[in-house]
Design a protein around this motif. Sequence first.
Motif, mmCIF file in Angstrom:
data_model
loop_
_atom_site.group_PDB
_atom_site.id
_atom_site.type_symbol
_atom_site.label_atom_id
_atom_site.label_comp_id
_atom_site.label_asym_id
_atom_site.label_seq_id
_atom_site.Cartn_x
_atom_site.Cartn_y
_atom_site.Cartn_z
ATOM 1 N N CYS A 143 17.529 7.565 3.421
ATOM 2 C CA CYS A 143 17.581 6.982 1.963
ATOM 3 C C CYS A 143 16.075 6.403 1.873
ATOM 4 O O CYS A 143 15.874 5.551 0.947
ATOM 5 N N ALA A 144 15.054 6.800 2.559
ATOM 6 C CA ALA A 144 13.679 6.094 2.711
ATOM 7 C C ALA A 144 13.129 6.310 1.381
ATOM 8 O O ALA A 144 12.385 5.458 0.875
ATOM 9 N N ARG A 145 13.122 7.535 0.743
ATOM 10 C CA ARG A 145 12.347 7.529 -0.699
ATOM 11 C C ARG A 145 13.228 6.864 -1.737
ATOM 12 O O ARG A 145 12.768 6.464 -2.627
ATOM 13 N N ASP A 146 14.354 6.842 -1.648
ATOM 14 C CA ASP A 146 15.104 5.747 -2.583
ATOM 15 C C ASP A 146 14.592 4.468 -2.544
ATOM 16 O O ASP A 146 14.449 3.875 -3.546
ATOM 17 N N LEU A 147 14.460 3.758 -1.304
ATOM 18 C CA LEU A 147 14.055 2.582 -1.085
ATOM 19 C C LEU A 147 12.574 2.422 -1.592
ATOM 20 O O LEU A 147 12.334 1.182 -2.457
ATOM 21 N N ILE A 148 11.812 3.278 -1.404
ATOM 22 C CA ILE A 148 10.519 3.313 -1.685
ATOM 23 C C ILE A 148 10.175 3.028 -3.389
ATOM 24 O O ILE A 148 9.240 2.516 -3.879
ATOM 25 N N GLU A 149 11.123 4.232 -3.995
ATOM 26 C CA GLU A 149 11.086 3.996 -5.603
ATOM 27 C C GLU A 149 11.342 2.695 -5.954
ATOM 28 O O GLU A 149 10.995 2.222 -6.811
ATOM 29 N N GLY B 93 -1.331 11.379 3.224
ATOM 30 C CA GLY B 93 0.090 11.058 3.399
ATOM 31 C C GLY B 93 1.070 11.724 2.538
ATOM 32 O O GLY B 93 0.981 10.877 1.405
ATOM 33 N N SER B 94 1.567 12.771 2.396
ATOM 34 C CA SER B 94 2.758 13.233 1.505
ATOM 35 C C SER B 94 3.754 12.093 1.378
ATOM 36 O O SER B 94 3.909 11.210 2.124
ATOM 37 N N GLY B 95 4.830 12.338 0.314
ATOM 38 C CA GLY B 95 5.643 11.362 -0.011
ATOM 39 C C GLY B 95 6.753 11.096 1.161
ATOM 40 O O GLY B 95 6.751 10.033 1.508
ATOM 41 N N ASN B 96 6.753 11.871 1.975
ATOM 42 C CA ASN B 96 8.004 11.585 3.215
ATOM 43 C C ASN B 96 7.279 10.639 4.224
ATOM 44 O O ASN B 96 7.706 9.958 4.890
ATOM 45 N N VAL B 97 5.839 11.129 4.570
ATOM 46 C CA VAL B 97 5.017 10.494 5.521
ATOM 47 C C VAL B 97 4.836 9.026 5.132
ATOM 48 O O VAL B 97 5.120 8.178 5.793
ATOM 49 N N ILE B 98 4.689 8.993 3.742
ATOM 50 C CA ILE B 98 4.490 7.415 3.312
ATOM 51 C C ILE B 98 5.797 6.884 3.388
ATOM 52 O O ILE B 98 5.796 5.366 3.779
ATOM 53 N N ALA B 99 6.923 7.341 2.796
ATOM 54 C CA ALA B 99 8.322 6.580 3.139
ATOM 55 C C ALA B 99 8.595 6.234 4.399
ATOM 56 O O ALA B 99 9.112 5.150 4.619
ATOM 57 N N THR C 170 0.898 -1.285 -0.039
ATOM 58 C CA THR C 170 0.026 -0.089 0.062
ATOM 59 C C THR C 170 0.901 1.144 0.073
ATOM 60 O O THR C 170 0.610 1.972 -0.960
ATOM 61 N N PRO C 171 1.705 1.491 1.037
ATOM 62 C CA PRO C 171 2.561 2.652 1.024
ATOM 63 C C PRO C 171 3.546 2.747 -0.297
ATOM 64 O O PRO C 171 3.576 3.847 -0.822
ATOM 65 N N VAL C 172 4.076 1.540 -0.741
ATOM 66 C CA VAL C 172 4.688 1.630 -2.071
ATOM 67 C C VAL C 172 4.260 2.015 -3.102
ATOM 68 O O VAL C 172 4.326 2.789 -3.891
ATOM 69 N N ALA C 173 2.901 1.520 -3.493
ATOM 70 C CA ALA C 173 2.185 1.881 -4.345
ATOM 71 C C ALA C 173 1.613 3.346 -4.504
ATOM 72 O O ALA C 173 1.581 4.080 -5.494
ATOM 73 N N LYS C 174 1.111 3.724 -3.321
ATOM 74 C CA LYS C 174 0.535 5.010 -2.964
ATOM 75 C C LYS C 174 1.606 6.052 -3.363
ATOM 76 O O LYS C 174 1.396 6.978 -3.994
ATOM 77 N N TYR C 175 2.717 5.863 -2.739
ATOM 78 C CA TYR C 175 3.950 6.915 -3.068
ATOM 79 C C TYR C 175 4.155 7.103 -4.473
ATOM 80 O O TYR C 175 4.135 8.047 -4.898
ATOM 81 N N TRP C 176 4.456 5.778 -5.077
ATOM 82 C CA TRP C 176 5.053 5.938 -6.576
ATOM 83 C C TRP C 176 4.081 6.344 -7.508
ATOM 84 O O TRP C 176 4.170 7.412 -8.485
ATOM 85 N N VAL C 177 2.771 5.562 -7.639
ATOM 86 C CA VAL C 177 1.738 5.894 -8.799
ATOM 87 C C VAL C 177 1.287 7.187 -8.396
ATOM 88 O O VAL C 177 1.391 7.923 -9.579
ATOM 89 N N CYS C 178 0.981 7.765 -7.349
ATOM 90 C CA CYS C 178 0.296 9.069 -7.123
ATOM 91 C C CYS C 178 1.420 10.224 -7.547
ATOM 92 O O CYS C 178 1.076 11.141 -8.107
ATOM 93 N N LYS C 179 2.779 9.779 -7.304
ATOM 94 C CA LYS C 179 3.740 10.831 -7.704
ATOM 95 C C LYS C 179 4.200 11.053 -9.113
ATOM 96 O O LYS C 179 4.789 11.951 -9.610
#
Length: 549
Positions: free
Chosen positions: A481-487, A428-434, A380-389
């Motif tokens: 490095c949380a955003r790099d990992l989630i991407e 939840g914006s990108g940082n919150v989701i990561a 859920t957070p993985v898809a929410k972060y990337w697809v929405c962005k």
Amino acid sequence: MTVSKPIADLDTHEVTNQPPPLGNGNLFADDAAFVEAVKRAGGAQYARRLSRLGRRAGSAEVLEWGEAANRHAPVLERFDAYGRRINEVQFHPAYHQLMALGLENGIAAAAWDGRPAGHVLHAAISFILGQVDAGTICPMTMTYAAVPVLRAEPAVADTWVPLILSSRYDPASRPAAEKAGVTIGMAMTEKQGGSDLRANTTRAEAFDTDRRTFLLTGHKWFCSAPMSDAFLTLAHTERGLSCFLVPRWLPDGQRNSGFRLIQLKDKLGDRSNASAEIEYHRAFAWRIGEEGRGIATILQAVQHTRLDCVIGSAATMRAALAQTLWHAQHRMAFQRRLADHPVMAMVLADLAMESEAATALGFRLAAAFDAGEPLARLLTPVAKYWVCKRVPGFVAEAMECIGGNGYVETGPMPRYFRQSPLNAIWEGSGNVIALDLLRALRREPEAVEALRAFLAQAAGQEASYDQWIAGIDLEHCEEACARDLIERLALAAQAAVLLQAQSLAAASFCRLRLAARGLTYGATPGLGNAATLIERAMPGSSIPGPTDP
């Protein structure tokens, strides 16, 4: 004597080389990637039902509802003609028509009424209607997501959940007991805190000795869908931050006078849906769940609204892609159709691949919800972060393909573009989701193992995919490095779903997004089946193209 010429004689030119309007298509049956994603997710038994809805939603009449609901913004009416405070919002009739179309087709009820693949059916209805208007999806999403939260308090659920499951839209402002169906909104964030819900200052004082009803005092900076029949909200008791349901009308038939609308937000997009700033002046509320466990209680709704953020973003991609492909197939430039120019074909195919990957991942997530898989906690957070962005850049590229016509308000592209950033911000914006992903990786080993197994299932088909997942470290990621990992996880998840489905887009996705990490549409070599991807994604319409008999 001067004789005026007929108006027709004053025309300077004949309008040519403009695509016909895209309308009267089927938003389900004409989308091969969507149909296949629903089938893989377990929703094949709903194909006929979804095709009927897709045909209705793709009609010129319903598409005009979406336009009208956004042209005519909601209006706040604080008082009636006699000076009594009413706190009501007036909408254009098109808003109500869209709400009825969604709720009466089961968008809020399908996941909870016991049918198989209910979350997949819910997501499919949302995907279809989200292409007509994203704003009205918001109150329907919150109504759907409220059910598991309400069930945490059976005495409240017994009254409210059956009215959600009724699949009826009743826009009247009156007590829930007198209505055929209800909608549920949410009001959580405050000025000083935003996503930091523990910074909330709204207070709740017990109204009865059993501490089941409370009076709330405070403000909420964002209240989504303020004409809902009740609102999930958070407030502090002496036992900690707790979850409550605030009704617009009291059980005795009186207005909940402590619930007050202060203003409607003037938003960039999402204009058909009202969002408000509100205040509670000793507003009556029922406690939901354990006192002091408000965040844990309301997160049951947030998890489901995040699913809809993914589906809604994928729907916006599909709507923009359909407009762009239609234009490119019917517009001539330099003696060829736009779509026949190799440089344009690469862009269109890349957009089609991105849209299919977003759709496939969204429906794999919905299937995980239906199955109760631990995978859903991380996917859920993985898809929410990337697809929405990815949506704003996607819509911008699609608009650029259309050119100047894509930039004017007579067409839908500006509306899609204004809408495009919302789902990356909401819930939840990108940082919150990561950061949520990091917490889950550290605290929920069962979900981590499910994610590893999910990614491993697609191994052995594409070398670039195998190399990509081998480089993902789930154990040693720090916050920086949380955003790099989630991407990295998001691209791996999209590739995994496409590979497992043996999609025509799978090999190209792995080469472009993983091997080359090409994120600019049409700029990365390796897309070898452009014509096939374009043909597969082309929307249908009852209006013949220029080469049709």
